[in-house]
Design a protein around this motif. Sequence first.
Motif, PDB file in Angstrom:
ATOM      1  N   ARG A 147      11.199  60.597  77.002  1.00  0.00           N
ATOM      2  CA  ARG A 147      12.310  59.700  77.277  1.00  0.00           C
ATOM      3  C   ARG A 147      13.632  60.421  77.062  1.00  0.00           C
ATOM      4  NH1 ARG A 147      12.221  54.046  74.252  1.00  0.00           N
ATOM      5  NH2 ARG A 147      10.297  53.930  75.492  1.00  0.00           N
ATOM      6  N   GLU A 170      12.444  58.061  81.938  1.00  0.00           N
ATOM      7  CA  GLU A 170      11.204  57.988  81.162  1.00  0.00           C
ATOM      8  C   GLU A 170      10.014  58.411  82.007  1.00  0.00           C
ATOM      9  OE1 GLU A 170      10.722  54.773  78.336  1.00  0.00           O
ATOM     10  OE2 GLU A 170       8.735  54.354  79.172  1.00  0.00           O
ATOM     11  N   ASN A 210      15.125  52.090  81.824  1.00  0.00           N
ATOM     12  CA  ASN A 210      14.556  53.408  81.531  1.00  0.00           C
ATOM     13  C   ASN A 210      13.915  54.061  82.750  1.00  0.00           C
ATOM     14  OD1 ASN A 210      15.229  53.333  78.791  1.00  0.00           O
ATOM     15  ND2 ASN A 210      13.386  52.162  78.292  1.00  0.00           N
TER      16      ASN A 210
END
Length: 497
Positions: A408, A385, A381
Motif C-alpha cells: 500500500r 494498493e 485505495n
Amino acid sequence: MKALKIAGLLSLLIVGGCGRIASPGDLLHAPNLANEEQALYRAVQPFLPAGYQLTTPDQSDQGSAIRLADLDGDGDEELIVSYKKPDTDYEVNVMILTQRGGAWQKADQITGSGMNLDYLGIKPLTDRASSELLLGYDSGGSGLPRELFVYSFSGGQAEEIFHESYDQIAVGDLIGSGMEQIAVVPPAVDAEDTHSQIRLIGEKNGKLSLLAESRTDGSVTNMQIERAATNIDGLFAQIMSTTRSGYAVLLAWENNDLVNILSLSQKSYDERVSRQDLKLEAPDRNSDLSSTENKWWIDYPAKNRDVDGDGILETALPTPLPSVESPSGTPQLWSDSYYRWDGNRTMEFVEDRFWQWGYDLRIPNRWLGEYRIELPTGSENAAGEVRFTYSAKTDTGNTVALPLLTLRQMTSEAWNALKPVLESRQSEYVVLGSTGSVIPGNSSLVTVALLPDGNGDLTGKAALDYEALRLTIAEVHQLAGISADDEEEASGDVEKH
C-alpha cells in the motif's frame, strides 16, 4: 510486535550521460593496490598538463581513470591514464607511462575527438600474451555516432589497428578462444529505418576482422556478453521493434557462426504463465533475426541479470501476473520472470520479481500457482494498493480469498493515522520507504507491506496450507533484498520525511 521501518526494496542507480572528473577514490583500479594508490596518483601528477584533470569513462571493464596493465606482454605493467581539460568539449586524452630504472616516464599519448570517453577497455584481442587498448569516444551531439578505436602497444608506441562507429558495444570471450571479441551495433544510417545489426569483431589471421553479423528488425538495447550457461558465454540483447513490443536474443557461437538460442515456439511461449521450465526449439541459425516467429517475445525491455548470484546471467521474460477477475479497464500487472539456460534446449525457471512504485519484490516460489493479484476498485485505495491473495476452502465448502501480503502506498498523513491502529492490534508490517515531497506543499508518500492477521478462521488441512504460504517479517526482509544495515538508515529516512 514485529514492526520494522525499512526504506526501499531495491534502489536502481542508472549511471550514464557524460564522463565525469574523477575523485581520488575513482582514480585507479587494479588488484592489491590499497597501499599503492597514493604513490601512483603522485606518479601521474607531474605528467598532467596544467589545467587538465583526470576523467573516468562512462563504461569501463574496471571503472577508473588510472589503470595498471601489461599492454605489450613483456611482463611489466604500463600505467594508463585518462584526462581532459574541463573547459575543452571535444578533446579527450589517454597517456601511457612505462617504468625504467624504477621511475615512471611518458611513453605515448593518444588524443581523441569527443566530449567525453564513453568506453575504455584493456583486452586480449589478437594475442593471448598481450592486450589491446579500446577507446570509445562520445561526441555528445544528438544523432552523432560514438567512435571506437583499438590500439596495440609495442616498443613504447601505441598504434591504431581498428576503428568503427558504434551505437552500443560489448566485449567478451564469446568464442571461447582465450581472446576476447567486440560486439558492436553500428549507428543507424537513417532515422526512419528501424533495422540494425550486431557485428562481431575478433581475431582472424592475427588481425581484427568481422567474424559474424546478425541483422535485426528493430533497435538493439541492453547488449552485453556474459556467462550464459556453465562454461559458455553468450551475447544477450533485446530488440525493440515497431510491429510488436520486442524480443530478446541470446547469441552463442556454434560452428563458426552466431546462433540465437532463444528460439521459443508459440506453444512454449504460452506456457510462461505456469512459471515452469520452457523447452526451446533448435537454435535459429539465420543471420536475419527477424526471419522466424519463434521468439522470446517481451512486452517491455526488462533487464537481464544474475538474480541468484551464481555467476550466470538470467534472461528476463515479462509475464502477466495471475489476477482475480476485475472489471474491464483495470490495469494488467506484470512480473519479470527469470530463466537460466541449461546449455542445451531448456530455459530453467529461477524466480519471479514484481515491480511496483519503484520497488522490487521477489515472489516466493512456494506461492507460484497458489496466489492471485487483486486491485481494489471503487475505493480511495484503488490506485495505491496491490493485494496478494490465496483462495482457500473452508470446512463448509465455501471458497474465501485470504490475504498473503498487501502493498500500500499512501500519504504520510494517512500513514500516521494507520500506524497506531496497526500497533494497537499488534499487526505486522514493513515500511518499504518514503518518497519525500517532490512538490512543495504536497505530502510525501509512504509505501508499506502489510502482513495478514489471523488465519481466516480456517481449520485442519486448510489452515495448515494457508500457514505454509504466509510470510514472516524476516522473509519479507529477505525477499526485498534488504540487509540488516539498511534498517537503521531507513528508519531515519522515513521519520525524516
